[in-house]
Design a protein around this motif. Sequence first.
Motif, PDB file in Angstrom:
ATOM      1  N   GLU A 138     -24.061  38.190  17.531  1.00 47.81           N
ATOM      2  CA  GLU A 138     -25.252  38.613  18.258  1.00 47.81           C
ATOM      3  C   GLU A 138     -24.988  38.750  19.756  1.00 47.81           C
ATOM      4  N   ASP A 139     -25.779  39.618  20.408  1.00 50.43           N
ATOM      5  CA  ASP A 139     -25.591  39.919  21.812  1.00 50.43           C
ATOM      6  C   ASP A 139     -25.780  38.696  22.709  1.00 50.43           C
ATOM      7  N   SER A 140     -26.516  37.722  22.249  1.00 58.55           N
ATOM      8  CA  SER A 140     -26.765  36.517  23.046  1.00 58.55           C
ATOM      9  C   SER A 140     -25.546  35.591  23.102  1.00 58.55           C
ATOM     10  N   GLU A 158     -17.709  26.346  31.372  1.00 60.30           N
ATOM     11  CA  GLU A 158     -18.732  27.065  30.620  1.00 60.30           C
ATOM     12  C   GLU A 158     -18.377  27.123  29.138  1.00 60.30           C
ATOM     13  N   PRO A 159     -19.263  26.653  28.267  1.00 55.84           N
ATOM     14  CA  PRO A 159     -18.968  26.680  26.837  1.00 55.84           C
ATOM     15  C   PRO A 159     -18.863  28.093  26.291  1.00 55.84           C
ATOM     16  N   THR A 160     -17.994  28.265  25.311  1.00 58.10           N
ATOM     17  CA  THR A 160     -17.971  29.492  24.517  1.00 58.10           C
ATOM     18  C   THR A 160     -19.023  29.330  23.414  1.00 58.10           C
ATOM     19  N   VAL A 161     -19.908  30.295  23.281  1.00 58.23           N
ATOM     20  CA  VAL A 161     -21.001  30.190  22.308  1.00 58.23           C
ATOM     21  C   VAL A 161     -21.050  31.454  21.456  1.00 58.23           C
ATOM     22  N   ILE A 204     -25.562  31.087  12.135  1.00 59.17           N
ATOM     23  CA  ILE A 204     -24.882  29.858  12.531  1.00 59.17           C
ATOM     24  C   ILE A 204     -24.464  29.982  13.992  1.00 59.17           C
ATOM     25  N   LYS A 205     -24.570  28.877  14.704  1.00 61.18           N
ATOM     26  CA  LYS A 205     -24.180  28.813  16.109  1.00 61.18           C
ATOM     27  C   LYS A 205     -22.913  27.969  16.218  1.00 61.18           C
ATOM     28  N   ILE A 206     -21.917  28.478  16.935  1.00 58.97           N
ATOM     29  CA  ILE A 206     -20.660  27.761  17.124  1.00 58.97           C
ATOM     30  C   ILE A 206     -20.407  27.610  18.620  1.00 58.97           C
ATOM     31  N   VAL A 207     -20.222  26.363  19.064  1.00 66.39           N
ATOM     32  CA  VAL A 207     -20.009  26.071  20.484  1.00 66.39           C
ATOM     33  C   VAL A 207     -18.642  25.396  20.638  1.00 66.39           C
ATOM     34  N   VAL A 208     -17.835  25.925  21.552  1.00 63.52           N
ATOM     35  CA  VAL A 208     -16.518  25.370  21.845  1.00 63.52           C
ATOM     36  C   VAL A 208     -16.389  25.248  23.361  1.00 63.52           C
ATOM     37  N   ASP A 209     -15.950  24.066  23.843  1.00 68.60           N
ATOM     38  CA  ASP A 209     -15.735  23.921  25.284  1.00 68.60           C
ATOM     39  C   ASP A 209     -14.557  22.997  25.553  1.00 68.60           C
ATOM     40  N   ASP A 210     -14.271  22.820  26.829  1.00 70.87           N
ATOM     41  CA  ASP A 210     -13.195  21.925  27.265  1.00 70.87           C
ATOM     42  C   ASP A 210     -13.745  21.002  28.351  1.00 70.87           C
ATOM     43  N   ILE A 211     -14.992  20.594  28.145  1.00 68.88           N
ATOM     44  CA  ILE A 211     -15.719  19.807  29.146  1.00 68.88           C
ATOM     45  C   ILE A 211     -15.787  18.349  28.695  1.00 68.88           C
ATOM     46  N   LEU A 212     -15.438  17.448  29.599  1.00 66.05           N
ATOM     47  CA  LEU A 212     -15.499  16.019  29.296  1.00 66.05           C
ATOM     48  C   LEU A 212     -16.385  15.358  30.345  1.00 66.05           C
ATOM     49  N   ASN A 213     -17.645  15.212  30.019  1.00 63.27           N
ATOM     50  CA  ASN A 213     -18.599  14.651  30.968  1.00 63.27           C
ATOM     51  C   ASN A 213     -18.485  13.131  31.043  1.00 63.27           C
ATOM     52  N   GLU A 214     -18.910  12.594  32.149  1.00 62.26           N
ATOM     53  CA  GLU A 214     -18.883  11.135  32.339  1.00 62.26           C
ATOM     54  C   GLU A 214     -19.808  10.466  31.331  1.00 62.26           C
TER      55      GLU A 214
END
Length: 256
Positions: free
Chosen positions: A91-93, A130-133, A154-164
């Motif tokens: 999807e475009d979003s 910024e997450p890949t969505v 289905i929504k798939i989210v991938v990131d490389d973020i490690l928050n405190e």
Amino acid sequence: MKRYILLFCATVILSACNKNDNMLQFDAGQSYIYFAYPNANTRAVEKYIDSVYYGFALDADLQRQEKTIAVPIRVGGESRSNNRTYAYIVEDSSRYESNTVKFSSPVMGANNFVDTLFITFQRSIKMKTEPTVLYLRLEGNSEFVPGNVYNQKIKIVVDDILNEPTWWNTWKNYFGPYQKEIFQQWMQIYYLGADPSPELTTGAPGPVYYWNNMPTSTIVSWYPVTFNYIQVLKQYFIDHQVYPDGDSTKERIQLP
């Protein structure tokens, strides 16, 4: 009285029949297709989940550069003795870099009621901020009809973020200011099962404490195993020269 009861039953039956007129009928000759990623919560109403998350920063292999997510695709109705192609759209979003995402061929194998769509993500610099969505939606074609209304998307989210983590401030005197490199190493050392201690207040058997469920107090005598692992963490950064974001122009990381 009996007459009124019979009249009420007849009304209920008639009402049910009228409702049935509006129900979608299952056609045994059709093949209905839907996403079937298993729900880990076996008590949940829905058997399959509608969103998947993966974080490179949380992987046991901190050097991993790509990750393949396997999304099961299930068929209701008829299987066939030949391979069949199903259809989906991104999807475009969705928010992603096309050169970092690769999809396998959308094929349902011969005689299969379930097959897999493999989606491979390349680790990228952008994922650090910024997450890949991806939003995927199944579509009908000459072979399949979208089925199971709750699992057509289905929504798939991938990131490389490690928050405190929320516990960091409580343990700041021992870990120092938050740095993801310290947190990542702590995940390797203080994993679930490394500390067999029971829960202090309730006595519930361990393992209980690990990097994502730290003790709420920093009293050494209460949590001796946790503090032993903190010493292991401290020694790691003595023995290894680690810099924030790998930048050797910055001050090397060490614990207090």
